[in-house]
Design an enzyme around this catalytic site. Structure first.
Site, mmCIF file in Angstrom:
data_model
loop_
_atom_site.group_PDB
_atom_site.id
_atom_site.type_symbol
_atom_site.label_atom_id
_atom_site.label_comp_id
_atom_site.label_asym_id
_atom_site.label_seq_id
_atom_site.Cartn_x
_atom_site.Cartn_y
_atom_site.Cartn_z
ATOM 1 N N HIS A 112 0.445 -1.290 -0.103
ATOM 2 C CA HIS A 112 0.102 0.145 -0.202
ATOM 3 C C HIS A 112 0.721 1.028 0.373
ATOM 4 O O HIS A 112 0.226 2.001 -1.022
ATOM 5 C CB HIS A 112 -1.449 0.022 1.023
ATOM 6 N N HIS A 145 -7.399 -8.803 -7.491
ATOM 7 C CA HIS A 145 -8.000 -9.354 -7.071
ATOM 8 C C HIS A 145 -8.383 -8.456 -5.166
ATOM 9 O O HIS A 145 -7.676 -8.600 -4.535
ATOM 10 C CB HIS A 145 -7.264 -10.259 -6.275
ATOM 11 N N SER A 150 -6.845 -2.373 -1.075
ATOM 12 C CA SER A 150 -6.630 -1.503 -1.244
ATOM 13 C C SER A 150 -7.773 -0.748 -2.790
ATOM 14 O O SER A 150 -7.318 0.476 -3.480
ATOM 15 C CB SER A 150 -5.351 -2.323 -2.817
ATOM 16 N N GLU A 208 -14.074 -9.506 -7.873
ATOM 17 C CA GLU A 208 -13.895 -9.845 -6.654
ATOM 18 C C GLU A 208 -14.094 -11.215 -6.663
ATOM 19 O O GLU A 208 -15.902 -10.958 -7.060
ATOM 20 C CB GLU A 208 -14.642 -9.584 -5.196
ATOM 21 N N GLY A 216 -10.026 -12.090 -11.470
ATOM 22 C CA GLY A 216 -9.829 -11.236 -12.003
ATOM 23 C C GLY A 216 -9.357 -11.379 -13.110
ATOM 24 O O GLY A 216 -8.826 -9.971 -14.110
ATOM 25 N N ASP A 255 -3.352 -9.276 -7.550
ATOM 26 C CA ASP A 255 -2.382 -9.454 -6.260
ATOM 27 C C ASP A 255 -3.508 -10.686 -5.324
ATOM 28 O O ASP A 255 -4.036 -10.491 -5.116
ATOM 29 C CB ASP A 255 -3.115 -8.182 -5.403
#
Length: 285
Positions: free
Chosen positions: A18, A41, A99, A117, A143, A168
């Site tokens: 982050h 993700h 995120s 998601e 994703g 991710d």
């Protein structure tokens, strides 16, 4: 998939990811044209560190919890902590932003964000968390597959020349996930060559990542930068000792921003034997 990020929210890997994410976003919004971000993700976007899931592991205590106490005087870290505190001012003292929330916080009214998601419960929570933000589109879907569907990005008559693809994944398939992620990045770059692509990855033992990094260096990007934080020696294959980010088409001077941030994170979060790495696999022209 059984993975739930609530068990790991706010840990040292989230902190690294982050800090870098906000640095990329700040570079993107430094130019006036609108940009687009795809989070492949996304999770649920907000996590309560007082929940049973987070308390079961206690990982946030050695991540964001420690950093809020240590507070290294590094601009990129200060920026990140300000974002966390802004989120808590809105949603509560024990909330940690994922995120999607950080993207929405850092980007502008003219920018657009797509969050993917696959897990229905997490997707429903994500949709609820951004119900009032018209910039954020939530997709309950895989994703990786969304890269082909959503890139190159456009919104009405607007076609976005700049932006970010954040990958991710949960790495439930462990090393096999790297091949899937690299294939996704290859597809993203083919469809949107000017995008900045960021792939987060866990580190148990650095040496086993060498085949992945060799393949990453061959991707058709203008540059490839690796930023890694190990909070302890990588001497055990049974635990996550650190994490890294592969950054393709990194914004100008991002390495100069991340270098002091990595040192600050090592000092604040690292145990004996902690280390960092910032290396160009392919230098920008």
């Amino acid at each position: 998939m059984n993975y739930r990020h609530a068990f790991h929210a706010g840990n040292h890997a989230d902190v690294l990811k982050h800090v870098a994410l906000l640095a990329v976003c700040d570079a993107l919004v430094a130019k006036p044209s609108p940009c687009f971000a795809l989070d492949t993700h996304a999770g649920r976007g907000l996590y309560r560190l007082g929940s049973a899931s987070a308390q079961r592991t206690g990982e946030a205590d050695d991540g964001i919890g420690r950093l809020l106490v240590e507070r290294p005087r590094v601009p990129a870290i200060t920026r990140y902590l300000a974002a966390v505190e802004a989120c808590r001012a809105i949603h509560g003292y024990d909330v940690y932003p994922g995120s999607p929330w950080l993207l929405a916080y850092a980007l502008r009214d003219s920018d657009r964000i797509a969050c993917c998601e696959l897990q229905p419960v997490e997707a429903a929570a994500l949709r609820a968390n951004f119900a009032g933000d018209s910039r954020v589109a939530v997709h309950e879907r895989d994703g990786y597959a969304a890269i082909r569907a959503l890139l190159p990005p456009k919104h009405g008559a607007i076609r976005y020349g700049r932006g970010l693809v954040l990958v991710d994944p949960p790495y439930e398939a462990q090393l096999d996930e790297f091949d899937a992620a690299l294939a996704a990045l290859k597809e993203a770059l083919a469809r949107w060559p000017q995008a900045t692509c960021a792939l987060w990855y866990p580190i148990k033992q650095r040496r086993v990542l060498q085949p992945f990094l060799r393949k990453a260096a061959r991707l058709q990007a203008k540059s490839a930068l690796v930023a890694e934080l190990l909070v302890r020696p990588d001497d055990s294959p049974l635990r996550m000792n650190g994490s890294g980010l592969l950054l393709l088409n990194a914004p100008w001077q991002l390495d100069s921003t991340l270098q002091p941030a990595l040192r600050g994170l090592q000092g604040a979060l690292g145990e004996t034997g902690a280390s960092t790495r910032l290396e160009w696999l392919r230098s920008p022209a």
